[in-house]
Design a protein around this motif. Structure first.
Motif, PDB file in Angstrom:
ATOM      1  N   PHE A  81      40.981  -7.314  45.064  1.00 45.07           N
ATOM      2  CA  PHE A  81      42.067  -8.298  45.063  1.00 45.07           C
ATOM      3  C   PHE A  81      42.077  -9.130  46.345  1.00 45.07           C
ATOM      4  O   PHE A  81      41.962  -8.616  47.456  1.00 45.07           O
ATOM      5  N   ARG A  82      42.215 -10.416  46.160  1.00 44.62           N
ATOM      6  CA  ARG A  82      42.573 -11.351  47.229  1.00 44.62           C
ATOM      7  C   ARG A  82      43.202 -12.563  46.582  1.00 44.62           C
ATOM      8  O   ARG A  82      42.905 -12.882  45.420  1.00 44.62           O
ATOM      9  N   PRO A  83      44.085 -13.255  47.269  1.00 45.87           N
ATOM     10  CA  PRO A  83      44.674 -14.465  46.695  1.00 45.87           C
ATOM     11  C   PRO A  83      43.597 -15.481  46.322  1.00 45.87           C
ATOM     12  O   PRO A  83      42.635 -15.699  47.073  1.00 45.87           O
ATOM     13  N   ASP A  84      43.737 -16.074  45.150  1.00 47.49           N
ATOM     14  CA  ASP A  84      42.836 -17.096  44.619  1.00 47.49           C
ATOM     15  C   ASP A  84      41.454 -16.564  44.254  1.00 47.49           C
ATOM     16  O   ASP A  84      40.525 -17.345  44.042  1.00 47.49           O
ATOM     17  N   HIS A  85      41.304 -15.243  44.158  1.00 47.94           N
ATOM     18  CA  HIS A  85      40.013 -14.701  43.723  1.00 47.94           C
ATOM     19  C   HIS A  85      39.767 -15.092  42.270  1.00 47.94           C
ATOM     20  O   HIS A  85      40.614 -14.850  41.412  1.00 47.94           O
ATOM     21  N   PRO A  86      38.603 -15.676  41.947  1.00 49.80           N
ATOM     22  CA  PRO A  86      38.366 -16.190  40.592  1.00 49.80           C
ATOM     23  C   PRO A  86      37.970 -15.096  39.605  1.00 49.80           C
ATOM     24  O   PRO A  86      36.835 -15.022  39.132  1.00 49.80           O
ATOM     25  N   SER A  87      38.910 -14.248  39.289  1.00 51.59           N
ATOM     26  CA  SER A  87      38.663 -13.158  38.350  1.00 51.59           C
ATOM     27  C   SER A  87      39.900 -12.964  37.487  1.00 51.59           C
ATOM     28  O   SER A  87      41.033 -13.078  37.975  1.00 51.59           O
ATOM     29  N   GLY A  88      39.688 -12.641  36.215  1.00 54.81           N
ATOM     30  CA  GLY A  88      40.810 -12.505  35.309  1.00 54.81           C
ATOM     31  C   GLY A  88      41.765 -11.386  35.682  1.00 54.81           C
ATOM     32  O   GLY A  88      42.982 -11.524  35.522  1.00 54.81           O
ATOM     33  N   ILE A  89      41.237 -10.256  36.177  1.00 51.12           N
ATOM     34  CA  ILE A  89      42.128  -9.144  36.508  1.00 51.12           C
ATOM     35  C   ILE A  89      43.026  -9.527  37.682  1.00 51.12           C
ATOM     36  O   ILE A  89      44.228  -9.250  37.670  1.00 51.12           O
ATOM     37  N   GLU A  90      42.467 -10.174  38.690  1.00 48.42           N
ATOM     38  CA  GLU A  90      43.300 -10.616  39.813  1.00 48.42           C
ATOM     39  C   GLU A  90      44.367 -11.601  39.360  1.00 48.42           C
ATOM     40  O   GLU A  90      45.522 -11.528  39.800  1.00 48.42           O
ATOM     41  N   ARG A  91      44.007 -12.522  38.489  1.00 48.29           N
ATOM     42  CA  ARG A  91      44.988 -13.491  38.005  1.00 48.29           C
ATOM     43  C   ARG A  91      46.065 -12.800  37.185  1.00 48.29           C
ATOM     44  O   ARG A  91      47.248 -13.172  37.235  1.00 48.29           O
ATOM     45  N   SER A  92      45.669 -11.793  36.424  1.00 51.31           N
ATOM     46  CA  SER A  92      46.641 -11.022  35.653  1.00 51.31           C
ATOM     47  C   SER A  92      47.625 -10.312  36.569  1.00 51.31           C
ATOM     48  O   SER A  92      48.844 -10.376  36.361  1.00 51.31           O
ATOM     49  N   LEU A  93      47.103  -9.636  37.596  1.00 51.31           N
ATOM     50  CA  LEU A  93      47.986  -8.912  38.508  1.00 51.31           C
ATOM     51  C   LEU A  93      48.859  -9.881  39.296  1.00 51.31           C
ATOM     52  O   LEU A  93      50.032  -9.590  39.562  1.00 51.31           O
TER      53      LEU A  93
ATOM     54  N   GLN B 191      40.608 -10.407  54.923  1.00 48.57           N
ATOM     55  CA  GLN B 191      39.963 -11.683  54.645  1.00 48.57           C
ATOM     56  C   GLN B 191      40.883 -12.835  55.009  1.00 48.57           C
ATOM     57  O   GLN B 191      42.109 -12.694  55.009  1.00 48.57           O
ATOM     58  N   ALA B 192      40.273 -13.952  55.291  1.00 49.42           N
ATOM     59  CA  ALA B 192      41.053 -15.169  55.484  1.00 49.42           C
ATOM     60  C   ALA B 192      41.821 -15.450  54.198  1.00 49.42           C
ATOM     61  O   ALA B 192      41.286 -15.335  53.096  1.00 49.42           O
ATOM     62  N   GLY B 193      43.074 -15.792  54.338  1.00 48.67           N
ATOM     63  CA  GLY B 193      43.895 -16.067  53.164  1.00 48.67           C
ATOM     64  C   GLY B 193      44.748 -14.905  52.715  1.00 48.67           C
ATOM     65  O   GLY B 193      45.575 -15.060  51.813  1.00 48.67           O
ATOM     66  N   ASP B 194      44.571 -13.723  53.339  1.00 51.40           N
ATOM     67  CA  ASP B 194      45.378 -12.564  52.947  1.00 51.40           C
ATOM     68  C   ASP B 194      46.877 -12.817  53.102  1.00 51.40           C
ATOM     69  O   ASP B 194      47.684 -12.262  52.355  1.00 51.40           O
ATOM     70  N   ALA B 195      47.240 -13.646  54.082  1.00 47.12           N
ATOM     71  CA  ALA B 195      48.665 -13.875  54.347  1.00 47.12           C
ATOM     72  C   ALA B 195      49.387 -14.531  53.171  1.00 47.12           C
ATOM     73  O   ALA B 195      50.616 -14.485  53.092  1.00 47.12           O
ATOM     74  N   ALA B 196      48.631 -15.102  52.230  1.00 44.92           N
ATOM     75  CA  ALA B 196      49.259 -15.733  51.067  1.00 44.92           C
ATOM     76  C   ALA B 196      49.926 -14.709  50.152  1.00 44.92           C
ATOM     77  O   ALA B 196      50.762 -15.078  49.332  1.00 44.92           O
ATOM     78  N   GLU B 197      49.547 -13.443  50.277  1.00 36.28           N
ATOM     79  CA  GLU B 197      50.178 -12.382  49.487  1.00 36.28           C
ATOM     80  C   GLU B 197      50.869 -11.426  50.451  1.00 36.28           C
ATOM     81  O   GLU B 197      50.227 -10.555  51.061  1.00 36.28           O
ATOM     82  N   PRO B 198      52.189 -11.548  50.633  1.00 32.39           N
ATOM     83  CA  PRO B 198      52.897 -10.759  51.645  1.00 32.39           C
ATOM     84  C   PRO B 198      52.890  -9.261  51.383  1.00 32.39           C
ATOM     85  O   PRO B 198      53.101  -8.467  52.304  1.00 32.39           O
ATOM     86  N   GLY B 199      52.648  -8.859  50.134  1.00 33.12           N
ATOM     87  CA  GLY B 199      52.653  -7.429  49.833  1.00 33.12           C
ATOM     88  C   GLY B 199      51.293  -6.779  49.893  1.00 33.12           C
ATOM     89  O   GLY B 199      51.145  -5.605  49.523  1.00 33.12           O
ATOM     90  N   LEU B 200      50.284  -7.491  50.380  1.00 32.84           N
ATOM     91  CA  LEU B 200      48.911  -6.981  50.376  1.00 32.84           C
ATOM     92  C   LEU B 200      48.692  -5.968  51.487  1.00 32.84           C
ATOM     93  O   LEU B 200      48.990  -6.222  52.660  1.00 32.84           O
ATOM     94  N   ILE B 201      48.143  -4.804  51.116  1.00 31.77           N
ATOM     95  CA  ILE B 201      47.793  -3.754  52.069  1.00 31.77           C
ATOM     96  C   ILE B 201      46.315  -3.444  51.890  1.00 31.77           C
ATOM     97  O   ILE B 201      45.876  -3.084  50.787  1.00 31.77           O
ATOM     98  N   ARG B 202      45.547  -3.593  52.958  1.00 27.41           N
ATOM     99  CA  ARG B 202      44.123  -3.277  52.919  1.00 27.41           C
ATOM    100  C   ARG B 202      43.913  -1.800  53.249  1.00 27.41           C
ATOM    101  O   ARG B 202      44.406  -1.310  54.268  1.00 27.41           O
ATOM    102  N   LEU B 203      43.175  -1.097  52.396  1.00 30.75           N
ATOM    103  CA  LEU B 203      42.927   0.321  52.589  1.00 30.75           C
ATOM    104  C   LEU B 203      41.900   0.544  53.700  1.00 30.75           C
ATOM    105  O   LEU B 203      40.824  -0.064  53.692  1.00 30.75           O
ATOM    106  N   ALA B 204      42.214   1.421  54.632  1.00 32.18           N
ATOM    107  CA  ALA B 204      41.267   1.771  55.682  1.00 32.18           C
ATOM    108  C   ALA B 204      40.147   2.656  55.154  1.00 32.18           C
ATOM    109  O   ALA B 204      39.032   2.659  55.696  1.00 32.18           O
ATOM    110  N   SER B 205      40.422   3.402  54.081  1.00 32.21           N
ATOM    111  CA  SER B 205      39.458   4.378  53.571  1.00 32.21           C
ATOM    112  C   SER B 205      38.406   3.779  52.652  1.00 32.21           C
ATOM    113  O   SER B 205      37.445   4.454  52.271  1.00 32.21           O
ATOM    114  N   VAL B 206      38.565   2.514  52.251  1.00 30.87           N
ATOM    115  CA  VAL B 206      37.589   1.851  51.387  1.00 30.87           C
ATOM    116  C   VAL B 206      37.244   0.501  51.994  1.00 30.87           C
ATOM    117  O   VAL B 206      38.091  -0.396  52.045  1.00 30.87           O
TER     118      VAL B 206
END
Length: 395
Positions: free
Chosen positions: A17-29, A52-67
């Protein structure tokens, strides 16, 4: 534990997941996240690192340290990152507990971590299904067993599950939604597009999208502009897959100089406006689309859709589309396009019908369906207490 009468916290998990990622599952979520917030609830997204650049566009985004994944990544990269799942399960469970998550939605069996069953006790889980997996997929079996509810993203997918013989007792359809509801193109402008407007194709770069084959099949006497938006994703099925497809598309376009323009990816909210400026769009996928956001976005602005007669696109488009048999090949797509553009009455009937085909696919409606699905699914064997907990009705 879920309580009546308070806002919920709902987490969504998809490693890519990232904002504006061109994938149907991301757009669905993304549409579900929008709808959850419209209903007054809180939404979080768990995704793989690094940032990634652009992460700030999704305020609820948490990047996993373990992956941590390369970009683009393959299934093998994900499996290598999850070779020892214990740290991932521990981090996900800790985050769900820390944020008092009521419902976690696994975006996919593998990339959405559905098979790891990382939800802590008392936290409901939903497996979001965008593809029915084969019976030999052991992770799919594990994800189905772990989820409180299984949520196919279209009625087409739900029926596919039935026809494949899966136990669909806990399956509840949560239809995909469009992030925005733009205004359809006015009739006079639509007529100008019918006469002279371009054919516009927007697609993620993948061999099954049939893109190079579509360009190769352009009729010799075709003179209307054709535009291809080729969007590279952060995943691919094998290293170099997307580069190969783009190279094939460019080679095909070079054989028709001045006719075909290849453009880079657009942001999610840019796509409907871009398709509004098209006479038609063509979905040339040679494997069935299980929803098809590009078709839905075209329909939302009154742009007719040409495609093959399988998968969800014919159901989605209805009278606003023209479908041809897959065995007839990409040449038939151009023949159907030409015939529709030459028939003003049929064209405007299709354009008029188009917005109504997708009017119900709103973020709030999708979020309400998700909450209803989580509330109505029967208990899983061995977990009746957890699954009996009521989900508050949407506000």
């Amino acid at each position: 534990m879920l309580s009546q009468g308070r806002p919920l916290t709902i987490a969504f998990c998809l490693l890519s997941f990232r904002p504006d990622h061109p994938s149907g599952i991301e757009r669905s979520l993304a549409a579900l996240i929008e709808g959850v917030r419209q209903l007054g609830h809180e939404a979080l997204v768990l995704a793989a690192g690094p940032a990634q650049a652009g992460d700030a566009a999704e305020p609820g985004l948490i990047r996993l340290a373990s992956v941590q994944l390369p970009r683009p990544a393959t299934n093998n990269d994900v499996l290598a990152a999850l070779a020892d799942p214990a740290p991932v399960v521990a981090e996900v469970a800790a985050l769900l507990t820390e944020h008092a998550v009521d419902l976690v939605c696994w975006g996919d069996t593998l990339w959405g971590l559905g098979y790891l069953d990382a939800a802590p006790p008392g936290v409901r889980s939903a497996l979001m299904v965008h593809k029915v997996r084969p019976a030999r997929d052991e992770r799919w079996h594990r994800a189905l067993a772990a989820a409180s509810v299984v949520c196919p993203a279209s009625t087409y997918l739900a029926q596919e599950g039935v026809e494949a013989g899966w136990d669909t007792t806990r399956w509840r359809t949560v239809p995909n939604a469009l992030l925005m509801t733009p205004r359809p193109v006015p009739s006079a402008e639509r007529e100008m597009l019918r006469r002279d407007g371009p054919v516009r194709v927007v697609s993620r770069v993948e061999p099954a999208k049939g893109l190079a084959e579509l360009v190769d099949a352009i009729p010799p006497d075709w003179n209307r502009p054709i535009e291809l938006v080729l969007a590279e994703a952060d995943f691919e099925f094998w290293p170099g897959m997307q580069a190969d497809v783009i190279a094939a598309c460019r080679a095909a376009a070079a054989r028709r100089p001045g006719l075909v323009t290849i453009r880079p990816a657009l942001g999610w909210r840019q796509v409907p406006g871009y398709l509004a400026g098209a006479a038609v769009t063509i979905i040339s996928s040679i494997e069935p689309e299980t929803f098809c956001f590009t078709a839905a976005e075209a329909l939302s602005v009154g742009t007719p859709v040409i495609s093959f007669d399988f998968g969800n696109v014919p159901l989605l488009a209805g009278p606003a589309g023209r479908m041809v048999p897959l065995p007839h090949g990409a040449e038939a797509l151009w023949e159907a396009t030409d015939a529709l553009l030459k028939d003003a009455r049929a064209y405007h009937a299709a354009a008029t019908a188009a917005p109504g085909q997708v009017a119900a696919y709103t973020p709030a409606a999708a979020a309400e369906a998700l909450l209803a699905a989580a509330a109505s699914a029967p208990p899983r064997p061995g977990r009746p207490a957890e699954d009996a907990l009521p989900v508050p009705p949407p506000r």
